[in-house]
Design a protein around this motif. Structure first.
Motif, short mmCIF file in Angstrom:
data_model
loop_
_atom_site.label_atom_id
_atom_site.label_comp_id
_atom_site.label_asym_id
_atom_site.label_seq_id
_atom_site.Cartn_x
_atom_site.Cartn_y
_atom_site.Cartn_z
N SER A 28 0.84 -1.20 0.00
CA SER A 28 0.00 0.00 0.00
C SER A 28 0.87 1.24 0.00
O SER A 28 2.03 1.22 0.43
N THR A 30 0.15 5.33 1.18
CA THR A 30 -0.80 6.27 1.76
C THR A 30 -0.16 7.66 1.84
O THR A 30 1.06 7.79 1.92
N ILE A 50 -3.14 3.72 7.92
CA ILE A 50 -2.50 2.41 7.81
C ILE A 50 -2.97 1.53 8.97
O ILE A 50 -2.99 1.97 10.12
N ASP A 51 -3.35 0.30 8.68
CA ASP A 51 -3.81 -0.64 9.70
C ASP A 51 -2.72 -0.84 10.75
O ASP A 51 -1.55 -1.02 10.41
N MET A 52 -3.11 -0.83 12.04
CA MET A 52 -2.13 -1.00 13.12
C MET A 52 -1.38 -2.32 13.02
O MET A 52 -0.23 -2.41 13.43
N ALA A 53 -2.02 -3.34 12.46
CA ALA A 53 -1.36 -4.64 12.31
C ALA A 53 -0.18 -4.54 11.34
O ALA A 53 0.81 -5.27 11.49
N GLU A 54 -0.27 -3.64 10.36
CA GLU A 54 0.84 -3.45 9.42
C GLU A 54 1.98 -2.67 10.05
O GLU A 54 3.13 -2.78 9.63
N ASP A 56 2.83 -2.63 13.49
CA ASP A 56 3.42 -3.32 14.63
C ASP A 56 4.91 -3.66 14.38
O ASP A 56 5.22 -4.30 13.38
N GLN A 362 -8.21 3.52 21.11
CA GLN A 362 -8.04 2.70 19.90
C GLN A 362 -7.55 1.32 20.33
O GLN A 362 -6.56 1.21 21.05
N GLY A 364 -6.44 -2.64 19.05
CA GLY A 364 -6.05 -3.44 17.90
C GLY A 364 -5.21 -4.64 18.29
O GLY A 364 -4.86 -4.79 19.45
#
Length: 364
Positions: A28, A30, A50-54, A56, A362, A364
């Motif tokens: 991705s 952004t 951006i997703d927090m999982a990406e 970490d 938040q 996650g």
């Protein structure tokens, strides 16, 4: 930009390209929104969207400036608390002072990095020195938040200063890129920063038309932020520009190429490259507290209100432009200023907003 340069890049150790290495794919790209932090300095929220999982083990990163201040304009933050993570402040241009309630801190400038482990809790303030406020001048830097695993969130607060002269300097294979390793390892070369969470942190400058093929640990995620300039990422040659973050997929090598034409004010492609071993634990984050559960975040606020994270030292009271209320009135989350008693401050809002962090929990 940049603060750390070399007269002759050919004398630096070269990063070796790995034969048969697989380039990481582009997952991705952004674009960072722009806003203002603290008492008025401009920032780009580089990880927004951006997703927090990406991300970490990273939580957030801000590009602060680049801004040319007039006399009287330089701004900092008020006194505020942190718990549960490490903050990494890297100054490219300008000067910043840090102070904390334990007597730590110091001054960083032009390529220096200050690494603060908040751990169980700390109060600190970030401000330009008085002479810079009087004179004005250029300011540009980054602040990165690195999560701590649950077992280290209650560690003692600590500082480490990484001076510009101590950063490991490397060259790409063809000499077209200068690689500054602030922390972690690249091709057997180690940066000076000591990390609680295993990460690698790099500031790279790629000359126009040159390509960087950077070996990267397979077990680390990989993020590249464009601080200035135009270029292309991955073997897919996806175009990127100032203010954009690329999330890479699996592979052995990060590939970035600088466009042949760059802006006159920034003749090279400037990159912030980072990655680390994912912690893979639940995250609950609100304001200046990054914990594992919602209950722990609320407990951090309660501990702050009780003064358990410390108090502002008397010698720094005059620096407290927004005094932190210790009485409790008006300082709890969801308590409005209109309901606060006379003289009380709504420091919950100040605390939540000081770094542009989320004011709602938040998870996650």
């Amino acid at each position: 930009m940049p603060a750390v340069t070399v007269a002759d890049i050919t004398v630096l150790p070269r990063v070796n390209e790995v034969i048969g290495a697989r380039a990481r794919s582009v997952k991705s790209i952004t674009t960072a929104p722009q806003g203002y932090e603290g008492e008025g300095f401009p920032v780009r929220r580089t990880f927004a969207g951006i997703d927090m999982a990406e991300l970490d083990p990273f939580i957030m990163m801000d590009q602060m400036g680049e801004v040319e201040y007039a006399p009287g304009e330089p701004k900092g933050t008020p006194w505020h608390p942190h718990r549960g993570f490490e903050s990494v402040t890297y100054i490219i241009d300008g000067i910043f002072d840090h102070k904390d309630n334990n007597g730590g801190g110091g001054t960083i400038s032009n390529g220096d990095t200050q690494w603060m482990t908040a751990g169980a809790g700390i109060l600190h303030i970030e401000t330009p020195p008085e002479h810079l406020v009087m004179s004005g001048g250029l300011f540009h830097g980054f602040q990165l938040w690195v999560n701590l695993p649950a077992e280290k969130k209650w560690s003692e607060p600590a500082y480490q200063d990484v001076r510009a002269k101590d950063v490991a300097l490397l060259s790409s294979t063809d000499g077209g890129a200068l690689i500054r390793v602030i922390a972690g390892e690249v091709d057997g070369h180690f940066g000076p920063g000591t990390t609680q969470t295993p990460i690698t942190l790099i500031h790279a400058t790629i000359t126009a038309g040159a390509e960087l093929r950077l070996p990267w640990r397979k077990d680390y995620n990989a993020l590249v932020y464009v601080a200035a300039g135009f270029g292309y990422v991955g073997d897919e040659h996806r175009p990127v520009r100032t203010g954009q973050t690329t999330v890479f997929g699996d592979g052995d090598t990060i590939v970035v190429r600088a466009a042949d034409q760059q802006e006159s004010r920034s003749p090279s492609l400037e990159l912030f490259i980072l990655g680390g071993a994912p912690i893979k634990e639940p995250v609950a984050w609100m304001g200046p507290f990054v914990m594992n559960t919602k209950r722990e975040v609320l407990q951090a606020f309660e501990d702050f209100q009780k003064g358990l994270l410390g108090t502002i030292p008397a010698i720094y009271k005059e620096d407290a432009k927004k005094p932190l209320n210790r009485g409790g009135e008006g300082s709890k989350p969801n308590v409005a200023t209109s309901g606060a008693k006379s003289g009380a401050t709504n420091d919950a809002a100040d605390v939540l907003n000081v770094h542009g962090a989320p004011s709602d929990i938040q998870e996650g």
